[in-house]
Each structure stands twice: as structure tokens, then as C-alpha cells.
Design a protein around this motif. Structure first.
Motif, PDB file in Angstrom:
ATOM      1  N   GLU A 278       0.831  -1.209   0.000  1.00 24.64           N
ATOM      2  CA  GLU A 278       0.000   0.000   0.000  1.00 24.64           C
ATOM      3  C   GLU A 278       0.862   1.254   0.000  1.00 24.64           C
ATOM      4  O   GLU A 278       0.535   2.247  -0.658  1.00 24.64           O
ATOM      5  CB  GLU A 278      -0.932  -0.011   1.216  1.00 24.64           C
ATOM      6  N   GLU A 279       1.973   1.212   0.752  1.00 23.08           N
ATOM      7  CA  GLU A 279       2.893   2.351   0.767  1.00 23.08           C
ATOM      8  C   GLU A 279       3.497   2.605  -0.616  1.00 23.08           C
ATOM      9  O   GLU A 279       3.827   3.741  -0.954  1.00 23.08           O
ATOM     10  CB  GLU A 279       4.019   2.102   1.773  1.00 23.08           C
ATOM     11  N   ALA A 280       3.627   1.520  -1.408  1.00 23.09           N
ATOM     12  CA  ALA A 280       4.169   1.643  -2.775  1.00 23.09           C
ATOM     13  C   ALA A 280       3.078   2.043  -3.775  1.00 23.09           C
ATOM     14  O   ALA A 280       3.331   2.076  -4.980  1.00 23.09           O
ATOM     15  CB  ALA A 280       4.803   0.319  -3.191  1.00 23.09           C
ATOM     16  N   HIS A 281       1.874   2.343  -3.243  1.00 22.30           N
ATOM     17  CA  HIS A 281       0.735   2.789  -4.066  1.00 22.30           C
ATOM     18  C   HIS A 281       0.322   1.746  -5.108  1.00 22.30           C
ATOM     19  O   HIS A 281      -0.008   2.082  -6.248  1.00 22.30           O
ATOM     20  CB  HIS A 281       1.058   4.125  -4.758  1.00 22.30           C
ATOM     21  N   ILE A 282       0.375   0.487  -4.704  1.00 22.60           N
ATOM     22  CA  ILE A 282      -0.104  -0.609  -5.558  1.00 22.60           C
ATOM     23  C   ILE A 282      -1.496  -0.986  -5.075  1.00 22.60           C
ATOM     24  O   ILE A 282      -1.667  -1.401  -3.920  1.00 22.60           O
ATOM     25  CB  ILE A 282       0.843  -1.826  -5.493  1.00 22.60           C
ATOM     26  N   SER A 283      -2.485  -0.827  -5.930  1.00 25.37           N
ATOM     27  CA  SER A 283      -3.870  -1.069  -5.542  1.00 25.37           C
ATOM     28  C   SER A 283      -4.306  -2.483  -5.909  1.00 25.37           C
ATOM     29  O   SER A 283      -3.696  -3.141  -6.751  1.00 25.37           O
ATOM     30  CB  SER A 283      -4.788  -0.050  -6.229  1.00 25.37           C
ATOM     31  N   LYS A 284      -5.368  -2.955  -5.288  1.00 24.61           N
ATOM     32  CA  LYS A 284      -5.961  -4.245  -5.640  1.00 24.61           C
ATOM     33  C   LYS A 284      -6.576  -4.137  -7.028  1.00 24.61           C
ATOM     34  O   LYS A 284      -6.962  -3.051  -7.452  1.00 24.61           O
ATOM     35  CB  LYS A 284      -7.043  -4.634  -4.628  1.00 24.61           C
ATOM     36  N   PRO A 285      -6.689  -5.250  -7.743  1.00 24.98           N
ATOM     37  CA  PRO A 285      -6.320  -6.613  -7.366  1.00 24.98           C
ATOM     38  C   PRO A 285      -4.839  -6.906  -7.663  1.00 24.98           C
ATOM     39  O   PRO A 285      -4.270  -6.357  -8.587  1.00 24.98           O
ATOM     40  CB  PRO A 285      -7.211  -7.460  -8.269  1.00 24.98           C
ATOM     41  N   TYR A 286      -4.271  -7.786  -6.847  1.00 25.19           N
ATOM     42  CA  TYR A 286      -2.898  -8.245  -7.104  1.00 25.19           C
ATOM     43  C   TYR A 286      -2.693  -9.586  -6.411  1.00 25.19           C
ATOM     44  O   TYR A 286      -3.478  -9.999  -5.548  1.00 25.19           O
ATOM     45  CB  TYR A 286      -1.865  -7.217  -6.624  1.00 25.19           C
ATOM     46  N   SER A 287      -1.646 -10.279  -6.834  1.00 24.08           N
ATOM     47  CA  SER A 287      -1.313 -11.572  -6.228  1.00 24.08           C
ATOM     48  C   SER A 287       0.038 -11.471  -5.542  1.00 24.08           C
ATOM     49  O   SER A 287       0.923 -10.730  -5.992  1.00 24.08           O
ATOM     50  CB  SER A 287      -1.288 -12.685  -7.287  1.00 24.08           C
ATOM     51  N   ILE A 288       0.172 -12.205  -4.449  1.00 19.07           N
ATOM     52  CA  ILE A 288       1.425 -12.273  -3.699  1.00 19.07           C
ATOM     53  C   ILE A 288       1.976 -13.690  -3.814  1.00 19.07           C
ATOM     54  O   ILE A 288       1.290 -14.651  -3.462  1.00 19.07           O
ATOM     55  CB  ILE A 288       1.211 -11.937  -2.211  1.00 19.07           C
ATOM     56  N   ILE A 289       3.174 -13.814  -4.331  1.00 18.48           N
ATOM     57  CA  ILE A 289       3.816 -15.126  -4.456  1.00 18.48           C
ATOM     58  C   ILE A 289       4.952 -15.201  -3.445  1.00 18.48           C
ATOM     59  O   ILE A 289       5.802 -14.302  -3.371  1.00 18.48           O
ATOM     60  CB  ILE A 289       4.347 -15.347  -5.887  1.00 18.48           C
TER      61      ILE A 289
END
Length: 452
Positions: free
Chosen positions: A284-295
Motif C-alpha cells: 500500500e505504501e508503494a501505491h499498488i492497488s488491488k487486485p494483485y497476487s502475492i507469491i
């Protein structure tokens, strides 16, 4: 082209259609099914995607993941997918045998339920479309070969339509002439859009797909950036000395599309590793919004990979090609190490970043689906009407194949076939086989004639 070449193309067009029609029908129907997989899954899996657990205790996402691991013994989490509301969070869990399970967590991160990955609607349609749900190299090549010959059918059909003046007006046409005209007309209309659909599906094919992927890897300037091919590593100084040599478990994860299985990382039990909740705060601090996947990292040197894709094959996860990105976070400090976005891709990677969602029917919403659906239905119509046209000219008790070519090969015909063979190597190989078979048949007939 000469009349002899027209007859030869007609004959090859006829036999190719006859042999691959069942495959083309299967691929087209499964493709239509895949077009609407998100709509089907939103309805079919409504309780999993949007439902709530009977338990109302508020957990952290890490506590929810821990409960899932406890519930499904022998499975480990390799991917966490965070979607926009109202979708639930989805975990991908894999056991040592490679069996996968999707587990869903509600807003409180309580478990809602699970499903077998293999039997979801999207994966069934994908497996059928890419490998007839049988799999294996031979089947994958067969599917790709059918797609290549479909392009040959479209080109030769277009040539014969104009060379044979199939669309010209005829007074009092016979039933056969009407069938032929309708077959030619619809085939002509869909030639270009159908070729686009087939070509944009080739990156997932066995032979051409590997070639395209290798080209994209070997030439980062036109394909995939080196950073995406060779992810960075986490800062090892962050690992406590006492646990530095602990072995990190691994698991496997299904590729995002068409059932391509590849090794993926598994969840680490290293206590010094950043928790998922802490990582989400960093995201969130990197301003990446949903949707996304975490591997998850695969090793103690590995990184958390957080990505947004335009062709994930997961309901609710696809984004615009412009928004596609892959980011890498240190698994200990949570620092954003590097980022690869659509703007960093080469022209080849950009082309297929747009082309694949266009092929799948979600590049520009419902209009994309409807256009693809109309093209697919028209293609089925062309196949059906081609068979109907043949039956209308077929004499009882006879096969009624097109007349054989009486003249040699022209330069134009040879160039046409060579170009197609070079552009589609698998088609070229099959073409050589066809020519050899034809040559043997001619030789046998000559020997039989001399014997008489």
C-alpha cells in the motif's frame, strides 16, 4: 494460379477440413466456454467468492492463512490473491503430489470454503481448449496443428471464393450453389478476425508458444525485461544467524493460463520473514492497488513477488495491459527492491500483453466477448455449411472429393505454401509429410500402371 493449382488447393482444403473439423469444433466450443468463465464462476461459486463464514471473529490475514494450513494437512500456501470488494481473498495451496486447492477467506479472514483447482469451470475449459483435457506433448501439438491448418483453410477459402467467383449472382441457383455461396460469404467475412483470434492464442501453444517465449527472453529489447526473467534477491544480512541455514519448503503452483504447470515457491516458516500483513502495508505504501497476487519466496534468498496481470486466468484478477506490473519486495525488510511494468516491455511482449486478453475476450469488456462469440459462432457455421455443401454435391455411394490437379505446381503456389510453412513451422512440417504421402501415392499408381 492455374486451374490445376486451384483444384489442388480445393482438394487440400477439402481433406484438411474433413480431418480437423472435429478438433476445430471442440476448440471453438471450449473457447466460447472460456470467454464467459468469469460470468459462470461468479454465479456458480457465489458462496465461495462472496460468502461469509459462520465464524465472526476478526483475524489477521496471517492467522487466516495459518488456520488454512492447519485445516488442510499436507498442503502449503504458495500464493495469496487479494481482489477488489466484494470478492473474498483467495489462497492457492499445493501438496507434494502437485494437487491444488483454492481456499477462500472472508473479510474477517475466516475460511469460507475450498475447491479443487483442477475441477473449476475456468480450468476445465482451459484444459479442454489447450490440450483436450488429455494433455501431453502429442495432444498439445495436435491442437496447435489444428489451429495452423485452420489458418490454411481460411486463406485457401478466401482464394477460391474470389478465383472461383463464388459470390457472383446466379439466376435460378441450385441448392448446391446456394450452399457454396453462403459458405464462401460467411468465411470471407470472418477470415481476418478469425486469424487474429488464432494468432493471439499462439503464445500458449506448444511449438510456436515456446518459440515466441524463447525469443522474448533472448531479446529483452523486444520482449521480456531481464529483471522479470531473473528476479532480484533479498538482503541476506536480514536473516538471524541462528536460522540462516534452515531449509525453506517449496511447493508448485499452476501457471495463470491454459494449464501450463510450472514450479512456484512455497510458504516459508522462517520467523524472520515478513508477515503477509506487514507486506500488504508495504504494498500500500508503494501505491499498488488491488487486485494483485502475492507469491511467496522459494528460498531464503528469494523475494516476495507482487504482480498485477492482464491475463491471469483468475476471476476478478485481470487488469488493463497498461496496469500490468511485477514488483519485488525483500522478504525480511519489506523494502521495494525493483519493479517491472508494461512500459518496460519490448514490442513483442507488449503485443501479446494486449493480444492474449483480446483472444480471451476481456480486453474491452462485454463488446470484446460479443465480438469473439459472434466470430466463433460464425466459424462453426462455416464448418457446418462446408459439410452441407459437400453433402449437396456428394453422389450416392461415392466420396465425391474435389477433382485432382492435372498440372504441375506453379511458382505462386510454391511461394504461398513455403511462406505459410515458415511462419507456422509445425504446419510446414506437416506439409512436408503431406507432400511425401502424395508422392508415394503417385509413385504407387505409376508402378501399378506399369505392372498392367
Amino acid at each position: 494460379m492455374k486451374k490445376g493449382n486451384y483444384n489442388r488447393l480445393w482438394q487440400w482444403h477439402f481433406y484438411a477440413a474433413l480431418f480437423i473439423a472435429p478438433l476445430l469444433i471442440t476448440l471453438t466450443l471450449s473457447g466460447i466456454g472460456y470467454l464467459f468463465y468469469t460470468d459462470v464462476e461468479n454465479k456458480a461459486y457465489d458462496d465461495l467468492f462472496f460468502g461469509e463464514s459462520e465464524k465472526t471473529e476478526q483475524l489477521t490475514i496471517d492467522e487466516g492463512i495459518e488456520k488454512a494450513v492447519e485445516q488442510y494437512k499436507g498442503y502449503s500456501v504458495s500464493k495469496v490473491i487479494l481482489l477488489d470488494d466484494p470478492y473474498n481473498t483467495r489462497l492457492t495451496m499445493t501438496n507434494e503430489d502437485g494437487d491444488q486447492k483454492y481456499v477462500f477467506l472472508d473479510d474477517n479472514y475466516e475460511m469460507v470454503g475450498s475447491q479443487s483447482a483442477k475441477h473449476t469451470f475456468s480450468n476445465v475449459m482451459r484444459e479442454t481448449h489447450s490440450s483436450l483435457f488429455v494433455g501431453g506433448t502429442v495432444v498439445n501439438y495436435l491442437v496447435e496443428l489444428a489451429a495452423c491448418w485452420a489458418i490454411f483453410l481460411l486463406f485457401t477459402g478466401l482464394y477460391m471464393t474470389f478465383k472461383g467467383r463464388a459470390l457472383k449472382k446466379i439466376q435460378n441457383p441450385t441448392k448446391r450453389q446456394k450452399n457454396k455461396k453462403l459458405h464462401a460469404l460467411v468465411g470471407t467475412i470472418i477470415t481476418i478476425p478469425m486469424i487474429i483470434i488464432i494468432v493471439t492464442g499462439l503464445p500458449w501453444s506448444a511449438f510456436m508458444g515456446n518459440f515466441i517465449y524463447s525469443a522474448a527472453q533472448e531479446h529483452p529489447s523486444i520482449g521480456i525485461p531481464t529483471l522479470k526473467q531473473q528476479p532480484p534477491t533479498s538482503d541476506m544480512s536480514e536473516i538471524p544467524w541462528a536460522t540462516r541455514k534452515n531449509e525453506v519448503p517449496t511447493s508448485s503452483e499452476s501457471h495463470a493460463h491454459h494449464g501450463d504447470m510450472s514450479a512456484m515457491p512455497g510458504m516459508s516458516n522462517d520467523s524472520s520473514m515478513l508477515s503477509v500483513e506487514q507486506l500488504i502495508n508495504k504494498v500500500e505504501e508503494a501505491h499498488i492497488s488491488k487486485p494483485y497476487s502475492i507469491i511467496y519466496p522459494a528460498t531464503e534468498e528469494g523475494v516476495y513477488t507482487v504482480s498485477k496481470g492482464s491475463n491471469t486466468g483468475v476471476t476478478g484478477l485481470d487488469v488493463s495491459p497498461y496496469d500490468e506490473m511485477t514488483t519485488y519486495f525483500d522478504q525480511y525488510s519489506g523494502n521495494l527492491i525493483s519493479k517491472v511494468s508494461y512500459q518496460d516491455y519490448g514490442i513483442l511482449a507488449k503485443w501479446f500483453t494486449w493480444g492474449i486478453p483480446l483472444h480471451e475476450g476481456h480486453l474491452f469488456g462485454w463488446p470484446n466477448k460479443l465480438i469473439n462469440l459472434s466470430v466463433c459462432l460464425s466459424f462453426l457455421f462455416v464448418i457446418f455449411w462446408g459439410i452441407k455443401t459437400w453433402l449437396s454435391r456428394k453422389k450416392e455411394g461415392k466420396f465425391s472429393a474435389p477433382p485432382k490437379a492435372s498440372s504441375g505446381l506453379s511458382i505462386g503456389f510454391i511461394i504461398f505454401m513455403v511462406v505459410l510453412g515458415l511462419v507456422m513451422p509445425l504446419f510446414g512440417i506437416s506439409l512436408i509429410v503431406v507432400v511425401i504421402i502424395e508422392g508415394i501415392m503417385v509413385l504407387v499408381k505409376k508402378l501399378q500402371g506399369n505392372g498392367n
